[in-house]
Design an enzyme around this catalytic site. Structure first.
Site, PDB file in Angstrom:
ATOM      1  CD  GLU A   1       8.049   5.156   1.580  1.00  0.00           C
ATOM      2  OE1 GLU A   1       7.661   4.814   2.927  1.00  0.00           O
ATOM      3  OE2 GLU A   1       8.694   4.345   0.905  1.00  0.00           O
TER       4      GLU A   1
ATOM      5  N   GLY B   1       8.422  -2.694   5.566  1.00  0.00           N
ATOM      6  CA  GLY B   1       7.044  -2.144   5.788  1.00  0.00           C
ATOM      7  C   GLY B   1       7.371  -0.538   5.788  1.00  0.00           C
ATOM      8  CB  SER B   2       5.595   2.362   7.195  1.00  0.00           C
ATOM      9  OG  SER B   2       5.089   1.823   8.198  1.00  0.00           O
TER      10      SER B   2
ATOM     11  CD  GLU C   1      13.125  -3.074   2.071  1.00  0.00           C
ATOM     12  OE1 GLU C   1      13.055  -1.725   1.944  1.00  0.00           O
ATOM     13  OE2 GLU C   1      12.253  -3.631   1.147  1.00  0.00           O
TER      14      GLU C   1
HETATM   15  P1  ADP Z   1       2.180   0.088   4.772  1.00  0.00           P
HETATM   16  O1  ADP Z   1       2.112   1.665   5.687  1.00  0.00           O
HETATM   17  O2  ADP Z   1       2.801  -0.045   3.555  1.00  0.00           O
HETATM   18  O3  ADP Z   1       0.499  -0.317   4.918  1.00  0.00           O
HETATM   19  P2  ADP Z   1       2.788  -0.941   7.458  1.00  0.00           P
HETATM   20  O4  ADP Z   1       4.210  -0.627   7.813  1.00  0.00           O
HETATM   21  O5  ADP Z   1       1.710  -0.204   8.077  1.00  0.00           O
HETATM   22  O6  ADP Z   1       2.991  -0.808   5.759  1.00  0.00           O
HETATM   23  O7  ADP Z   1       2.450  -2.705   7.490  1.00  0.00           O
HETATM   24  C1  ADP Z   1       3.565  -3.517   7.106  1.00  0.00           C
HETATM   25  C2  ADP Z   1       3.355  -4.611   7.936  1.00  0.00           C
HETATM   26  O8  ADP Z   1       3.252  -4.478   9.385  1.00  0.00           O
HETATM   27  C3  ADP Z   1       1.810  -5.107   7.822  1.00  0.00           C
HETATM   28  O9  ADP Z   1       1.782  -6.856   7.786  1.00  0.00           O
HETATM   29  C4  ADP Z   1       1.004  -4.811   8.978  1.00  0.00           C
HETATM   30  O10 ADP Z   1      -0.095  -5.523   9.424  1.00  0.00           O
HETATM   31  C5  ADP Z   1       2.359  -4.777   9.970  1.00  0.00           C
HETATM   32  N1  ADP Z   1       2.018  -3.819  11.334  1.00  0.00           N
HETATM   33  C6  ADP Z   1       1.267  -2.888  11.502  1.00  0.00           C
HETATM   34  N2  ADP Z   1       1.655  -2.155  12.633  1.00  0.00           N
HETATM   35  C7  ADP Z   1       2.222  -3.288  13.241  1.00  0.00           C
HETATM   36  C8  ADP Z   1       2.922  -3.327  14.595  1.00  0.00           C
HETATM   37  N3  ADP Z   1       2.681  -2.328  15.394  1.00  0.00           N
HETATM   38  N4  ADP Z   1       3.642  -4.240  15.180  1.00  0.00           N
HETATM   39  C9  ADP Z   1       3.928  -5.251  14.067  1.00  0.00           C
HETATM   40  N5  ADP Z   1       3.463  -5.315  13.007  1.00  0.00           N
HETATM   41  C10 ADP Z   1       2.594  -4.377  12.487  1.00  0.00           C
END
Ligand code: ADP
Length: 483
Positions: free
Chosen positions: A387, A234-235, A256
């Protein structure tokens, strides 16, 4: 269109081999981004559900029904998962397209076979990863064992949902772990379809659980004291929160994360080929890829010729109905993502970069955004540093190899990179100089289950894919015997 697609019931959680109602009985509406229409109601797993899933995952591990199964049998079951995904590829691709907005054709020939391949590939590793006997002094016998890490929590994003789920579940299962998957809130459908397939094929109960929900659900998995490892894609911003969240219990963490990958076109490149590679490098999946070649660095002597051909190629891409066969670009995944891309394009304009193509929404009701090209971008500008995760590319020129490397490496990310040159020595020299987990030469986005994938710098920790990807899910035990 939705009438033709069999949508999985997402109102329950998959825990302990059963479909259960979430403790707080909360749900949210899942949206089709190409039409801005609701698809279905999706359950939200809360902390009590996470706790329950962790308990059954631990019990499954302790029962040794999976971890203690002959490794080759585990491999065979994973192979069958892969085969089943291939048999149902058209249905799964339709679900993926509906949920993400990506072209059906790309899901059919990209996401689904890649996910199937992950199960087949890592299934093969289940009886091939082993310990070693070490050359210690003669009165000792010393060997290592590769054991499962334990209960794994997997948190995944929305850009390649089934593929991401497979890249976590397949190696974790191959190495004998149990795993709890939290799909992204935007794209739960194929995770549920996969859970159904695992159940159908007889995976022991509790070895895989699926807990849909938002960031809070992910955070509850990360914080849980009895989860041994977190695997996250994710991000970078959320990756940092996850590392903090995992610190209290010192969990193993593999991340990643994001990227701002450079595609470098040298003066000796095959320009036609480079144009094709650069175009798909940024616009595939609507640019929503951590590997997106979102910065294009072109040698000043070929800049004009390259840009003319690139703009001609990019302008052929028109965002449209993801289900139509000819569509090469679908919709962005959500309103939030659409807003984010729109804002970055405004930032680019305000910073003085020139919009040579696109720069606004596409036609239709969905979250369509036109392929966008910025020219004359200075490396320090935000659109060249941050990004965007959309169909927006920042192009810039360089004078020589040294400058190309300085610009390419001058960001906080280090996930991927591309080099376009017909000079063999240069290709290797620049590949050595790039601070990125993957370097592609005269190709881009060639991602294999067989090859390690992951980032330098703030693009993450650990490598998925290949033997490295299987070993991520093992703990090493050393056994030393006095003889
Ligand atoms: P994007 O910016 O590409 O939407 P994110 O990084 O926000 O991706 O989200 C990727 C995943 O991480 C999703 O499944 C989201 O629900 C989850 N997520 C978001 N915030 C948190 C957090 N604080 N802890 C754990 N998982 C999270």
């Amino acid at each position: 269109m939705i009438a033709d697609i069999s949508i999985p019931d997402c109102s329950k959680l998959f825990i302990g081999g059963e479909w259960v109602t979430p403790d707080q009985q909360k749900s949210y509406s899942n949206e089709n981004p190409a039409r801005r229409e609701p698809i279905n109601e999706v359950a939200i797993a809360g902390a009590a559900d996470v706790d329950r899933a962790v308990q059954v995952a631990r019990a499954a591990l302790d029962s040794k029904e999976w971890a203690g199964m002959p490794a080759a049998d585990r491999g065979r079951l994973l192979w069958r998962v892969g085969q089943t995904l291939r048999e149902r590829a058209a249905d799964l691709a339709a679900l993926e397209s509906l949920d993400t907005g990506k072209p059906f054709v790309e899901a059919l020939y990209g996401d689904i076979p890649h996910a199937a391949g992950a199960f087949e590939y890592f299934g093969g590793w289940s009886n091939k990863i082993s310990g070693e006997v070490l050359p210690v002094p003669p009165r000792f016998f010393d060997y290592t064992r590769r054991e499962p890490v334990g209960v794994v929590g997997a948190v995944i994003p929305w850009n390649f949902p089934l593929q991401m789920a497979a890249m976590k579940i397949a190696p974790a299962l191959a190495m004998g772990n149990s795993i709890i998957l939290k799909p992204a809130e935007q794209t739960p459908l194929t995770a549920f379809a996969l859970a159904g397939i695992l159940e159908e094929l007889g995976l022991p109960a509790g070895v895989v659980s699926v807990l849909p929900g938002f960031g809070q659900t992910g955070a509850a998995i990360v914080a849980h004291a009895d989860v041994d490892k977190i695997t996250f894609t994710g991000s970078t911003a959320v990756g940092k929160q996850i590392m903090r969240g995992a610190a209290d219990t010192l969990k193993r963490v593999s991340l990643e994360l994001g990227g701002k990958s450079p595609n470098i076109v040298f003066e000796d490149a095959d320009i036609k080929r480079a144009v094709r590679g650069v175009t798909t490098g940024i616009y595939y999946n609507q640019g929503q890829m951590c590997t997106a070649g979102s910065r294009v660095l072109v040698h000043e002597s070929v800049h004009d010729a390259f840009m003319e051909a690139f703009l001609a190629e990019a302008s052929k891409i028109r965002p449209g109905d993801p289900m139509a066969k000819e569509t090469r670009m679908g919709a962005l995944v959500s309103e939030e993502q659409f807003e984010r891309v729109s804002q970055y394009v405004e930032i680019g304009r305000k910073e003085g970069a020139n919009v040579a193509l696109g720069g606004g929404p596409g036609d239709g009701d969905g979250y369509f955004y036109k392929p966008t090209v910025f020219t004359d971008v200075r490396p320090e500008q935000r659109i060249a540093q941050e990004e965007i995760f959309g169909p927006v590319v920042a192009t810039t020129t360089f004078a020589d190899e040294e400058e190309a490397l300085a610009i390419a490496n001058g960001v906080t990310y280090g996930l991927a990179s591309g080099i376009w040159t017909n000079n063999l020595s240069r290709a290797h020299r620049v590949a050595q100089g790039l601070k990125a987990g993957t370097v592609w030469v005269n190709t881009y986005n060639a991602l294999w289950n067989e090859a390690p994938f992951g980032g330098y710098k703030q693009s993450g920790h650990g490598r998925e894919g290949g033997r490295y990807g299987a070993e991520l899910y093992t703990e090493i035990k050393n056994v030393c015997i006095y003889i």
